[in-house]
Design an enzyme around this catalytic site. Structure first.
Site, mmCIF file in Angstrom:
data_model
loop_
_atom_site.group_PDB
_atom_site.id
_atom_site.type_symbol
_atom_site.label_atom_id
_atom_site.label_comp_id
_atom_site.label_asym_id
_atom_site.label_seq_id
_atom_site.Cartn_x
_atom_site.Cartn_y
_atom_site.Cartn_z
ATOM 1 N N CYS A 1 -19.420 -30.682 -18.213
ATOM 2 C CA CYS A 1 -18.689 -29.772 -16.676
ATOM 3 C C CYS A 1 -17.442 -28.599 -17.448
ATOM 4 C CB CYS A 1 -17.306 -30.752 -16.307
ATOM 5 S SG CYS A 1 -16.350 -31.489 -17.131
ATOM 6 N N ILE B 1 -13.416 -22.800 -38.455
ATOM 7 C CA ILE B 1 -13.206 -23.254 -37.208
ATOM 8 C C ILE B 1 -11.708 -24.270 -37.747
ATOM 9 C CG2 ILE B 1 -15.146 -24.248 -35.889
ATOM 10 C CD1 ILE B 1 -15.164 -27.026 -37.508
ATOM 11 N N ASP B 2 -11.715 -24.033 -38.631
ATOM 12 C CA ASP B 2 -9.773 -24.517 -39.291
ATOM 13 C C ASP B 2 -8.686 -24.241 -38.618
ATOM 14 O OD1 ASP B 2 -9.734 -22.345 -41.017
ATOM 15 O OD2 ASP B 2 -10.322 -22.914 -42.455
ATOM 16 N N SER C 1 -20.533 -15.807 -47.107
ATOM 17 C CA SER C 1 -22.319 -15.297 -46.996
ATOM 18 C C SER C 1 -23.007 -13.872 -46.110
ATOM 19 C CB SER C 1 -22.892 -16.642 -47.784
ATOM 20 O OG SER C 1 -23.580 -16.786 -46.343
ATOM 21 N N PHE D 1 -20.354 -23.673 -46.855
ATOM 22 C CA PHE D 1 -22.052 -24.564 -46.704
ATOM 23 C C PHE D 1 -22.685 -24.226 -48.488
ATOM 24 C CE2 PHE D 1 -22.074 -24.361 -42.040
ATOM 25 C CZ PHE D 1 -21.610 -25.595 -42.065
ATOM 26 N N GLN E 1 -15.454 -17.054 -38.873
ATOM 27 C CA GLN E 1 -16.125 -18.098 -38.521
ATOM 28 C C GLN E 1 -15.972 -19.970 -38.675
ATOM 29 O OE1 GLN E 1 -20.820 -16.543 -40.350
ATOM 30 N NE2 GLN E 1 -18.855 -16.078 -41.922
ATOM 31 N N CYS F 1 -16.112 -37.907 -21.613
ATOM 32 C CA CYS F 1 -15.129 -37.004 -20.543
ATOM 33 C C CYS F 1 -14.046 -38.008 -19.635
ATOM 34 C CB CYS F 1 -15.775 -36.019 -19.785
ATOM 35 S SG CYS F 1 -14.726 -34.829 -18.487
ATOM 36 N N HIS G 1 -16.827 -19.281 -33.550
ATOM 37 C CA HIS G 1 -18.055 -20.363 -33.858
ATOM 38 C C HIS G 1 -16.694 -22.056 -33.567
ATOM 39 C CE1 HIS G 1 -20.630 -19.321 -37.163
ATOM 40 N NE2 HIS G 1 -20.875 -19.059 -36.197
ATOM 41 N N CYS H 1 -15.415 -36.996 -15.440
ATOM 42 C CA CYS H 1 -17.517 -36.816 -14.932
ATOM 43 C C CYS H 1 -17.838 -37.846 -16.278
ATOM 44 C CB CYS H 1 -17.501 -35.644 -14.890
ATOM 45 S SG CYS H 1 -18.679 -34.528 -16.908
#
Ligand SMILES: NC(=O)c1ccc[n+]([C@@H]2O[C@H](COP(=O)([O-])OP(=O)(O)OC[C@H]3O[C@@H](n4cnc5c(N)ncnc54)[C@H](O)[C@@H]3O)[C@@H](O)[C@H]2O)c1
Ligand SMILES: [Zn+2]
Length: 258
Positions: free
Chosen positions: A134, A107-108, A198, A38, A105, A156, A123, A159
């Site tokens: 749901c 998500i990879d 950071s 980022f 942190q 989804c 994360h 739902c």
């Protein structure tokens, strides 16, 4: 010996002296795998897109299509990425019995791809989707297939609620179960190694302080300086992939000789 070599030796010694080591990793861990972070000057994502328009839960709900286009591009880059020498060195350290777990942190999923164990994804993950109504969790491919076949609001199967990637967006709370796991790791470690963060995003920004207050030591490898540098035993402002494998090699050799 150069200054850098001295620091590399000192970092290795910190690891050799510790009994319960936790690594805290950030987006800087993925840059050498081709995933932009980022906040790096020139290449960080926030220099290209406005964080208020993308990756916040509000923007996702109010302009799902625009956010999905951005996420799909980011996701494809993540899915094809491979673990780099930094990820591999953490696994090596763990196999040497010198790493309890990883708080990330990112998500990879690259720590898992590198076969590290006990990885807590603060994360969430880009590899799953979740129903906003749901909470049913799906493989991300279900969501991608719907978007690719022209559906602007992936839904989804149970739902019909809106699906989102199972990663924490701005404006969303972190999961309490994940936070509890992280707290336990931070409270019990005697050395916290920060790699590529950071340290500006909470709650992660608070973890080094918390570990220090429990008597743990702190080591940091990050290209840019951080607000916690002055509290660390050793700080290396360099690329993880250039220095961390050297540190782990020293640890390995010392353990072998002992
Ligand atoms: N790979 C991913 O999954 C990914 C990618 C982008 C953003 N994010 C998200 O970024 C967020 C913010 O915090 P952050 O602290 O993780 O990222 P950040 O962008 O705020 O900081 C990354 C830091 O890493 C340093 N860095 C970059 N490349 C490096 C390298 N090769 N070696 C050493 N240091 C390097 C930079 O100097 C910077 O200070 C989190 O919310 C996370 O979910 C994750
Ligand atoms: Zn649902």
């Amino acid at each position: 010996m150069t200054d850098l070599n001295i620091k590399i030796q000192e970092f290795a010694q910190l690891i050799l002296d510790a009994k319960n080591i936790v690594a805290l990793t950030g987006a800087g861990m993925g840059t050498e795998s081709g995933i932009a972070d980022f906040r790096s000057p020139g290449t960080g994502l926030w220099e290209k897109v406005n964080p208020n328009e993308f990756a916040s839960i509000h923007s996702y709900v109010s302009d799902t299509k625009k956010n999905l286009d951005f996420m799909l591009e980011m996701g494809m880059n993540i899915f094809k990425a491979k673990p780099n020498n930094g990820h591999k060195s953490l696994t090596k350290l763990q196999k040497l019995g010198k790493l309890t777990g990883i708080l990330t942190q990112n998500i990879d999923g690259l720590h898992q791809k590198a076969h590290s164990k006990n990885v807590v994804e603060l994360h969430g993950t880009a590899y799953e989707a979740i129903c906003m109504r749901c909470d049913k969790v799906y493989p991300i491919t279900i969501m991608i297939d719907q978007v690719m076949s022209g559906k602007n609001s992936p839904s989804c199967e149970v739902c019909n609620g809106l699906l989102k990637p199972n990663a924490i967006f701005f404006g969303e709370p972190l999961r309490s179960e994940t936070l509890n796991q992280a707290d336990k790791m931070i409270e019990s470690c005697d050395l916290l190694i920060v790699l590529g963060s950071s340290l500006l995003v909470y709650p992660v920004a608070f973890y080094p302080r918390k570990a220090l207050s429990r008597g743990a030591k702190l080591g940091i490898i990050n290209i840019q300086d951080t607000d916690m540098d002055y509290k660390a035993e050793v700080v290396i402002h360099d690329k993880i992939g250039d220095v961390f494998p050297l540190i782990v090699d020293i640890v390995k050799n010392e353990i072998k000789q002992a």
